[in-house]
Design a protein around this motif. Structure first.
Motif, mmCIF file in Angstrom:
data_model
loop_
_atom_site.group_PDB
_atom_site.id
_atom_site.type_symbol
_atom_site.label_atom_id
_atom_site.label_comp_id
_atom_site.label_asym_id
_atom_site.label_seq_id
_atom_site.Cartn_x
_atom_site.Cartn_y
_atom_site.Cartn_z
ATOM 1 N N PRO A 250 -31.868 7.077 -35.037
ATOM 2 C CA PRO A 250 -32.655 5.908 -35.475
ATOM 3 C C PRO A 250 -32.152 5.407 -36.824
ATOM 4 O O PRO A 250 -32.032 6.178 -37.769
ATOM 5 N N LEU B 226 -36.199 -3.928 -30.939
ATOM 6 C CA LEU B 226 -35.234 -2.880 -31.265
ATOM 7 C C LEU B 226 -35.206 -1.838 -30.149
ATOM 8 O O LEU B 226 -36.139 -1.722 -29.346
ATOM 9 N N TRP B 227 -34.137 -1.047 -30.152
ATOM 10 C CA TRP B 227 -34.015 0.046 -29.188
ATOM 11 C C TRP B 227 -34.796 1.255 -29.707
ATOM 12 O O TRP B 227 -34.240 2.141 -30.334
ATOM 13 N N THR B 228 -36.087 1.270 -29.450
ATOM 14 C CA THR B 228 -36.915 2.434 -29.744
ATOM 15 C C THR B 228 -36.899 3.367 -28.536
ATOM 16 O O THR B 228 -36.378 3.020 -27.472
ATOM 17 N N ARG B 229 -37.495 4.549 -28.695
ATOM 18 C CA ARG B 229 -37.568 5.463 -27.559
ATOM 19 C C ARG B 229 -38.368 4.846 -26.410
ATOM 20 O O ARG B 229 -38.020 5.018 -25.237
ATOM 21 N N PHE C 277 -39.070 -5.946 -26.497
ATOM 22 C CA PHE C 277 -38.815 -5.083 -27.651
ATOM 23 C C PHE C 277 -37.781 -5.749 -28.541
ATOM 24 O O PHE C 277 -36.786 -6.297 -28.049
ATOM 25 N N LYS D 272 -31.960 1.871 -39.708
ATOM 26 C CA LYS D 272 -32.505 0.573 -40.098
ATOM 27 C C LYS D 272 -31.468 -0.494 -39.755
ATOM 28 O O LYS D 272 -30.347 -0.463 -40.253
ATOM 29 N N GLY E 115 -36.046 10.961 -26.258
ATOM 30 C CA GLY E 115 -35.459 11.293 -27.554
ATOM 31 C C GLY E 115 -34.355 12.328 -27.447
ATOM 32 O O GLY E 115 -33.351 12.255 -28.157
#
Length: 348
Positions: A135, A101-104, A99, A137, A125
């Motif tokens: 979240p 980015l740190w997404t869910r 990944f 940018k 979440g």
């Protein structure tokens, strides 16, 4: 008569109904008659009387419904703290995860890998929200950037420049170049759900200009819009304008630039050597645009140009850029606000 279901009453309403039952009970009204008078079920009436007998009026206040805080969580407090700290301190790739980015989904996979606890996307979440993480940018940072060079700049090099400027009565300018095009439409537009809005096409008339500018933490802005190639001749021309402005105010120019090749070319170095008494140039660490306050001016200008109806000629693009820059120069507080960005507040 239909009985009231106490489960669907608000807590304040249930409290009042219990007190009503007890007031009737204190007057020796039989239980079944209280049921008939109040419209409550027998278990509800009986419970109110029993609560009063056990604890008095204070015992009638109903307890909060639902789960108590923390009940049902699958992660222990120390595990939660570990995951939150990891998200704040590291990128997924540093932990050998696929990944960027740190997404869910990334957080969910990390939790399962570390603790064997499988959460749903929604539950992940909820954990993130509870930890105060939102979240956002991300700021792009080049792999080539050297953190030790950035620390050296922040802790030693820039403070030394600042001391010299103060001692010599000079002024620090932060400079940068940017490109302006008339097809750069920015922002969002409302439209019916599922129907993406279409912006006005400027087909076949793409126009481009360049601009070099500087800002100071005192709210001063200087700029020069360039039609054509940006080269050492245009850079020296801008330097001459900066020096002339500095002389009018009796100040030496301390100019901070990035490491664009033209900034280091021989003609520029020769010119600077001849005018060292009036201007000195210093360079930011490589690949560190976030440290330059003038980047915020560039973003401001591009947003202003990109949110208006696209112009079709280079002359109109030049006029629009000049108009906004004149507005910025007339409002020093706007320029000073660029220095409130967390990454450049060190220069404020």
């Amino acid at each position: 008569m239909d009985k009231e279901d106490a489960r669907y009453q608000k807590l304040e309403q249930l409290h009042e109904r219990r007190k009503q039952v007890v007031r009737l009970h204190v007057r020796s009204v039989p239980v079944m008659q209280i049921v008939a008078l109040t419209g409550l079920s027998y278990p509800t009436v009986r419970k109110a009387i029993d609560l009063f007998a056990a604890g008095g009026w204070a015992a009638l206040k109903p307890a909060a419904r639902g789960r108590s805080a923390g009940q049902g969580r699958l992660l222990k407090p120390e595990q939660e703290a570990f995951v939150r700290r990891t998200i704040c301190d590291k990128r997924p790739e540093q932990l050998k995860m696929e990944f960027a980015l740190w997404t869910r989904a990334a957080v969910m996979q990390f939790i399962e890998r570390e603790f064997g606890v499988k959460l749903s996307i929604r539950a992940t979440g909820e954990y993130l929200r509870r930890w105060g993480l939102t979240p956002q940018k991300p700021i792009k940072r080049a792999y080539e950037q050297r953190p030790e060079a950035v620390r050296q700049w922040l802790e030693h090099e820039y403070p030394a420049i600042e001391r010299r400027a103060r001692a010599e009565g000079g002024e620090i300018h932060w400079g940068d170049e940017t490109a302006l095009v008339n097809t750069d439409v920015r922002g969002r537009s409302y439209a019916p759900r599922g129907k993406t809005p279409v912006t006005l096409a400027v087909g076949g008339t793409r126009q481009k200009l360049s601009m070099i500018s500087t800002v100071t933490n005192r709210g001063r802005a200087n700029w020069m819009i360039i039609d054509g190639a940006f080269n050492h001749e245009r850079l020296i021309e801008f330097f001459e304008a900066l020096v002339a402005d500095g002389r009018r105010r009796g100040q030496k120019v301390f100019l901070i630039l990035d490491n664009l090749g033209v900034h280091h070319c021989k003609p520029v170095k020769a010119w600077l050597a001849e005018h060292q008494a009036a201007i000195e140039v210093f360079y930011l660490p490589s690949y560190s645009p976030e440290l330059n306050p003038d980047e915020r001016l560039n973003a401001d200008l591009k947003h202003a140009i990109g949110t208006k109806v696209p112009v079709r000629t280079k002359a109109k693009l030049h006029a629009a850029a000049n108009e906004h820059m004149a507005f910025v120069a007339a409002h020093p507080e706007r320029v000073r606000s660029y220095f409130q960005d967390p990454f450049v507040r060190y220069a404020a």
